[in-house]
Design a protein around this motif. Structure first.
Motif, PDB file in Angstrom:
ATOM      1  N   THR A  75       5.550 -32.155 -22.586  1.00  0.00           N
ATOM      2  CA  THR A  75       4.191 -32.150 -22.035  1.00  0.00           C
ATOM      3  C   THR A  75       3.998 -33.337 -21.110  1.00  0.00           C
ATOM      4  O   THR A  75       4.168 -34.493 -21.514  1.00  0.00           O
ATOM      5  CB  THR A  75       3.142 -32.209 -23.159  1.00  0.00           C
ATOM      6  OG1 THR A  75       3.390 -31.163 -24.103  1.00  0.00           O
ATOM      7  CG2 THR A  75       1.735 -32.063 -22.595  1.00  0.00           C
ATOM      8  N   ILE A  76       3.633 -33.039 -19.865  1.00  0.00           N
ATOM      9  CA  ILE A  76       3.298 -34.082 -18.888  1.00  0.00           C
ATOM     10  C   ILE A  76       1.786 -34.271 -18.887  1.00  0.00           C
ATOM     11  O   ILE A  76       1.032 -33.291 -18.872  1.00  0.00           O
ATOM     12  CB  ILE A  76       3.800 -33.690 -17.489  1.00  0.00           C
ATOM     13  CG1 ILE A  76       5.330 -33.572 -17.503  1.00  0.00           C
ATOM     14  CG2 ILE A  76       3.367 -34.720 -16.445  1.00  0.00           C
ATOM     15  CD1 ILE A  76       5.903 -33.037 -16.209  1.00  0.00           C
ATOM     16  N   LYS A  77       1.341 -35.539 -18.900  1.00  0.00           N
ATOM     17  CA  LYS A  77      -0.080 -35.838 -19.026  1.00  0.00           C
ATOM     18  C   LYS A  77      -0.528 -36.818 -17.944  1.00  0.00           C
ATOM     19  O   LYS A  77       0.219 -37.727 -17.571  1.00  0.00           O
ATOM     20  CB  LYS A  77      -0.378 -36.454 -20.397  1.00  0.00           C
ATOM     21  CG  LYS A  77       0.063 -35.594 -21.566  1.00  0.00           C
ATOM     22  CD  LYS A  77      -0.189 -36.290 -22.894  1.00  0.00           C
ATOM     23  CE  LYS A  77       0.283 -35.433 -24.052  1.00  0.00           C
ATOM     24  NZ  LYS A  77       0.026 -36.070 -25.365  1.00  0.00           N
ATOM     25  N   LEU A  78      -1.744 -36.619 -17.490  1.00  0.00           N
ATOM     26  CA  LEU A  78      -2.426 -37.583 -16.635  1.00  0.00           C
ATOM     27  C   LEU A  78      -3.628 -38.076 -17.422  1.00  0.00           C
ATOM     28  O   LEU A  78      -4.519 -37.290 -17.767  1.00  0.00           O
ATOM     29  CB  LEU A  78      -2.869 -36.935 -15.324  1.00  0.00           C
ATOM     30  CG  LEU A  78      -3.682 -37.824 -14.378  1.00  0.00           C
ATOM     31  CD1 LEU A  78      -2.846 -39.015 -13.900  1.00  0.00           C
ATOM     32  CD2 LEU A  78      -4.195 -37.012 -13.186  1.00  0.00           C
ATOM     33  N   ILE A  79      -3.656 -39.377 -17.727  1.00  0.00           N
ATOM     34  CA  ILE A  79      -4.636 -39.932 -18.662  1.00  0.00           C
ATOM     35  C   ILE A  79      -5.439 -41.041 -17.997  1.00  0.00           C
ATOM     36  O   ILE A  79      -4.876 -41.961 -17.385  1.00  0.00           O
ATOM     37  CB  ILE A  79      -3.932 -40.495 -19.918  1.00  0.00           C
ATOM     38  CG1 ILE A  79      -3.096 -39.396 -20.595  1.00  0.00           C
ATOM     39  CG2 ILE A  79      -4.952 -41.059 -20.904  1.00  0.00           C
ATOM     40  CD1 ILE A  79      -2.219 -39.919 -21.717  1.00  0.00           C
ATOM     41  N   LEU A  80      -6.757 -40.962 -18.119  1.00  0.00           N
ATOM     42  CA  LEU A  80      -7.659 -42.008 -17.660  1.00  0.00           C
ATOM     43  C   LEU A  80      -8.303 -42.664 -18.869  1.00  0.00           C
ATOM     44  O   LEU A  80      -8.895 -41.984 -19.718  1.00  0.00           O
ATOM     45  CB  LEU A  80      -8.744 -41.410 -16.753  1.00  0.00           C
ATOM     46  CG  LEU A  80      -9.769 -42.386 -16.188  1.00  0.00           C
ATOM     47  CD1 LEU A  80      -9.108 -43.383 -15.237  1.00  0.00           C
ATOM     48  CD2 LEU A  80     -10.907 -41.638 -15.477  1.00  0.00           C
ATOM     49  N   GLY A  81      -8.170 -43.987 -18.967  1.00  0.00           N
ATOM     50  CA  GLY A  81      -8.705 -44.720 -20.106  1.00  0.00           C
ATOM     51  C   GLY A  81      -9.708 -45.793 -19.690  1.00  0.00           C
ATOM     52  O   GLY A  81      -9.668 -46.277 -18.554  1.00  0.00           O
ATOM     53  N   TRP A  82     -10.573 -46.122 -20.611  1.00  0.00           N
ATOM     54  CA  TRP A  82     -11.555 -47.192 -20.402  1.00  0.00           C
ATOM     55  C   TRP A  82     -11.508 -48.125 -21.595  1.00  0.00           C
ATOM     56  O   TRP A  82     -11.835 -47.727 -22.703  1.00  0.00           O
ATOM     57  CB  TRP A  82     -12.957 -46.613 -20.235  1.00  0.00           C
ATOM     58  CG  TRP A  82     -14.043 -47.645 -20.130  1.00  0.00           C
ATOM     59  CD1 TRP A  82     -13.938 -48.933 -19.671  1.00  0.00           C
ATOM     60  CD2 TRP A  82     -15.420 -47.485 -20.499  1.00  0.00           C
ATOM     61  NE1 TRP A  82     -15.137 -49.579 -19.717  1.00  0.00           N
ATOM     62  CE2 TRP A  82     -16.084 -48.707 -20.230  1.00  0.00           C
ATOM     63  CE3 TRP A  82     -16.155 -46.424 -21.025  1.00  0.00           C
ATOM     64  CZ2 TRP A  82     -17.433 -48.890 -20.490  1.00  0.00           C
ATOM     65  CZ3 TRP A  82     -17.503 -46.599 -21.269  1.00  0.00           C
ATOM     66  CH2 TRP A  82     -18.135 -47.844 -21.003  1.00  0.00           C
ATOM     67  N   ASN A  83     -11.016 -49.336 -21.383  1.00  0.00           N
ATOM     68  CA  ASN A  83     -11.039 -50.351 -22.424  1.00  0.00           C
ATOM     69  C   ASN A  83     -12.427 -50.943 -22.484  1.00  0.00           C
ATOM     70  O   ASN A  83     -12.955 -51.438 -21.484  1.00  0.00           O
ATOM     71  CB  ASN A  83      -9.980 -51.434 -22.143  1.00  0.00           C
ATOM     72  CG  ASN A  83      -8.579 -50.926 -22.357  1.00  0.00           C
ATOM     73  OD1 ASN A  83      -8.310 -50.175 -23.273  1.00  0.00           O
ATOM     74  ND2 ASN A  83      -7.679 -51.323 -21.462  1.00  0.00           N
ATOM     75  N   LEU A  84     -13.032 -50.924 -23.690  1.00  0.00           N
ATOM     76  CA  LEU A  84     -14.451 -51.237 -23.815  1.00  0.00           C
ATOM     77  C   LEU A  84     -14.751 -52.716 -23.719  1.00  0.00           C
ATOM     78  O   LEU A  84     -15.914 -53.106 -23.614  1.00  0.00           O
ATOM     79  CB  LEU A  84     -14.976 -50.669 -25.137  1.00  0.00           C
ATOM     80  CG  LEU A  84     -14.822 -49.165 -25.284  1.00  0.00           C
ATOM     81  CD1 LEU A  84     -15.352 -48.702 -26.636  1.00  0.00           C
ATOM     82  CD2 LEU A  84     -15.526 -48.425 -24.168  1.00  0.00           C
ATOM     83  N   GLY A  85     -13.738 -53.564 -23.791  1.00  0.00           N
ATOM     84  CA  GLY A  85     -13.955 -54.986 -23.546  1.00  0.00           C
ATOM     85  C   GLY A  85     -14.811 -55.682 -24.560  1.00  0.00           C
ATOM     86  O   GLY A  85     -15.794 -56.330 -24.237  1.00  0.00           O
ATOM     87  N   ILE A  86     -14.418 -55.559 -25.829  1.00  0.00           N
ATOM     88  CA  ILE A  86     -15.193 -56.202 -26.894  1.00  0.00           C
ATOM     89  C   ILE A  86     -14.853 -57.683 -26.952  1.00  0.00           C
ATOM     90  O   ILE A  86     -13.713 -58.064 -26.842  1.00  0.00           O
ATOM     91  CB  ILE A  86     -14.894 -55.545 -28.241  1.00  0.00           C
ATOM     92  CG1 ILE A  86     -15.341 -54.084 -28.181  1.00  0.00           C
ATOM     93  CG2 ILE A  86     -15.574 -56.243 -29.383  1.00  0.00           C
ATOM     94  CD1 ILE A  86     -14.941 -53.278 -29.350  1.00  0.00           C
TER      95      ILE A  86
END
Length: 214
Positions: free
Chosen positions: A203-214
């Motif tokens: 499975t090939i994936k394109l992933i967008l993430g957001w680190n919440l910066g705690i």
């Protein structure tokens, strides 16, 4: 497990990590697209898949400044395209119908992530585990071929590797964009009974993430 229960678990994980987080941790959320495939038997190349999706939470634990252990807990949906061809009594093709078979997984990769010095780029790799929650064919699919294939297994396991970049938003928050490949190494079943071989995933994936910066 339905989607509402999964979302409750995700929110609980976010809340608990928020209470206990330290500077060595980053938590985040991620969404993405996937394009699956299979291999391992002579009919594998004739399977067609469509773009699916995933969403979940992430946790980075930093061992050193540029080295961390990254884990995700994702809900992932994979979609297989089924096509039936119809013929008349003179064996002439009269048309086709398309149907979807969906596979719903909990996906848990545990990766070693390395960030290149002060640059924004990173690589990661490690094992992944998939647990099959459900698979379903369109209700109007006319053929039930469940007796013609081996039993579908609940567990998938393999190796995952990715490359991506961090995009800084401010001092504490950043976005990540990543291309990742999950390469299954065990047989997950579903092989036609009339052929030899296995079914292994890729499975090939394109992933967008957001680190919440705690």
């Amino acid at each position: 497990m339905n989607k509402s229960k999964f979302l409750i678990i995700i929110l609980g994980l976010l809340f608990s990590m928020n209470l206990s987080s330290q500077n060595d941790f980053k938590i985040g959320i991620n969404v993405g697209l996937n394009y699956p495939d299979i291999r391992g038997n002579e009919f594998a190349e004739f399977n067609n898949f469509k773009v699916g999706y995933l969403f979940g939470v992430s946790l980075d634990y930093y061992l050193k400044e540029n080295l961390s252990i990254k884990a995700n807990v994702n809900y992932e949906r994979k979609i297989k395209k089924l096509e039936l061809t119809f013929f008349n009594n003179q064996a002439q093709e009269t048309g086709t119908e398309n149907y979807n078979e969906t596979f719903e997984y909990i996906n848990i990769p545990i990766l070693l992530k390395y960030e290149f010095g002060n640059s924004k780029f990173f690589v990661n790799g490690g094992p992944f585990f998939n647990y099959l929650l459900n698979n379903k064919i369109n209700d109007d699919y006319p053929n039930d071929d469940s007796e013609l294939v081996t039993e579908q297994k609940k567990i998938d396991f393999g190796l995952s590797a990715g490359i991506g970049a961090n995009i800084s938003l401010n001092e504490k928050n950043d976005l990540t964009i990543e291309i990742r490949n999950d390469f299954g190494i065990i047989d997950i079943g579903g092989v036609p009974n009339q052929v030899d071989g296995t079914v292994k995933t890729n499975t090939i994936k394109l992933i967008l993430g957001w680190n919440l910066g705690i």
